[in-house]
Design a protein around this motif. Sequence first.
Motif, PDB file in Angstrom:
ATOM      1  N   SER A 116      11.519  -3.232   0.414  1.00 24.28           N
ATOM      2  CA  SER A 116      10.192  -2.617   0.212  1.00 24.28           C
ATOM      3  C   SER A 116       9.746  -1.894   1.478  1.00 24.28           C
ATOM      4  O   SER A 116       9.229  -0.782   1.422  1.00 24.28           O
ATOM      5  CB  SER A 116       9.155  -3.682  -0.172  1.00 24.28           C
ATOM      6  N   GLN A 121       7.588   1.372   0.353  1.00 26.43           N
ATOM      7  CA  GLN A 121       6.786   0.893  -0.777  1.00 26.43           C
ATOM      8  C   GLN A 121       5.681  -0.024  -0.247  1.00 26.43           C
ATOM      9  O   GLN A 121       5.638  -1.212  -0.533  1.00 26.43           O
ATOM     10  CB  GLN A 121       7.671   0.171  -1.791  1.00 26.43           C
ATOM     11  N   GLU A 122       4.796   0.569   0.527  1.00 31.81           N
ATOM     12  CA  GLU A 122       3.731  -0.187   1.199  1.00 31.81           C
ATOM     13  C   GLU A 122       2.807  -0.858   0.192  1.00 31.81           C
ATOM     14  O   GLU A 122       2.408  -0.255  -0.796  1.00 31.81           O
ATOM     15  CB  GLU A 122       2.920   0.751   2.091  1.00 31.81           C
ATOM     16  N   GLN A 123       2.497  -2.119   0.471  1.00 28.09           N
ATOM     17  CA  GLN A 123       1.606  -2.887  -0.386  1.00 28.09           C
ATOM     18  C   GLN A 123       0.741  -3.785   0.483  1.00 28.09           C
ATOM     19  O   GLN A 123       1.185  -4.277   1.511  1.00 28.09           O
ATOM     20  CB  GLN A 123       2.407  -3.743  -1.367  1.00 28.09           C
ATOM     21  N   TYR A 144       3.640 -10.742  -6.659  1.00 29.79           N
ATOM     22  CA  TYR A 144       3.140 -10.543  -5.289  1.00 29.79           C
ATOM     23  C   TYR A 144       4.219 -10.669  -4.212  1.00 29.79           C
ATOM     24  O   TYR A 144       3.943 -10.441  -3.040  1.00 29.79           O
ATOM     25  CB  TYR A 144       2.009 -11.525  -4.993  1.00 29.79           C
ATOM     26  N   ALA A 147       4.696  -7.510  -2.046  1.00 29.52           N
ATOM     27  CA  ALA A 147       3.617  -7.267  -1.090  1.00 29.52           C
ATOM     28  C   ALA A 147       3.699  -8.246   0.078  1.00 29.52           C
ATOM     29  O   ALA A 147       3.585  -7.851   1.247  1.00 29.52           O
ATOM     30  CB  ALA A 147       2.259  -7.366  -1.781  1.00 29.52           C
TER      31      ALA A 147
END
Length: 192
Positions: A116, A121-123, A144, A147
């Motif tokens: 990620s 794929q920033e969360q 989650y 993230a």
Amino acid sequence: MKNPFFKLTDINNTKFNKKLNDIRDKLENFFGIKIMPPWIFLIEPSQLNILYQKKKEKTILGNSHNNVIFVMAKLIDKDPEKFWKILTHEYTHVVMRNFCKTSSIYPLWLREGLPSFLSGQEQVFSNKNKNKYLKYYYDHTDQYIYAFGYNMVKELIEKFGKKKLLKLLQNTKQMNTYQNFKEIFKNIYDNI
């Protein structure tokens, strides 16, 4: 019936080839290893779910196994940025398995967090109860995990550099229990 499999690496398109080479170069630079390019297939969503024998409410957008990557075909035109992020994410899984010399990478937050992070794929995830989530996401997964994993990897790289993270990855074979993971993690990140 139309064949749902298309091998992306056979597409004679300099734009695609340049993007693939950029991804490979980025991953080779990060991991410090030479990468054998994976087989990349564009596939229809229903075929991807059948391939992995999953009936999900949410369609699988990409997946990888050994040195093979599957990405949902319609993303190329529908959302090219998302397509390349998913492809980079799955490519990172392939490289991680080769780097670690195992397909069983624990903790799971690291298995999903590094791909990620490297794919952008920033969360957002609050790391307030970090120890609780380090333990939970060692061997559990839910919506989650991406993230939490992204934010843990980002924090570890920003605070301690990628060298320590790569050392953690190199020890994944010994992290077959949470207790082993805790000891190895503490030895590598003694002041976290």
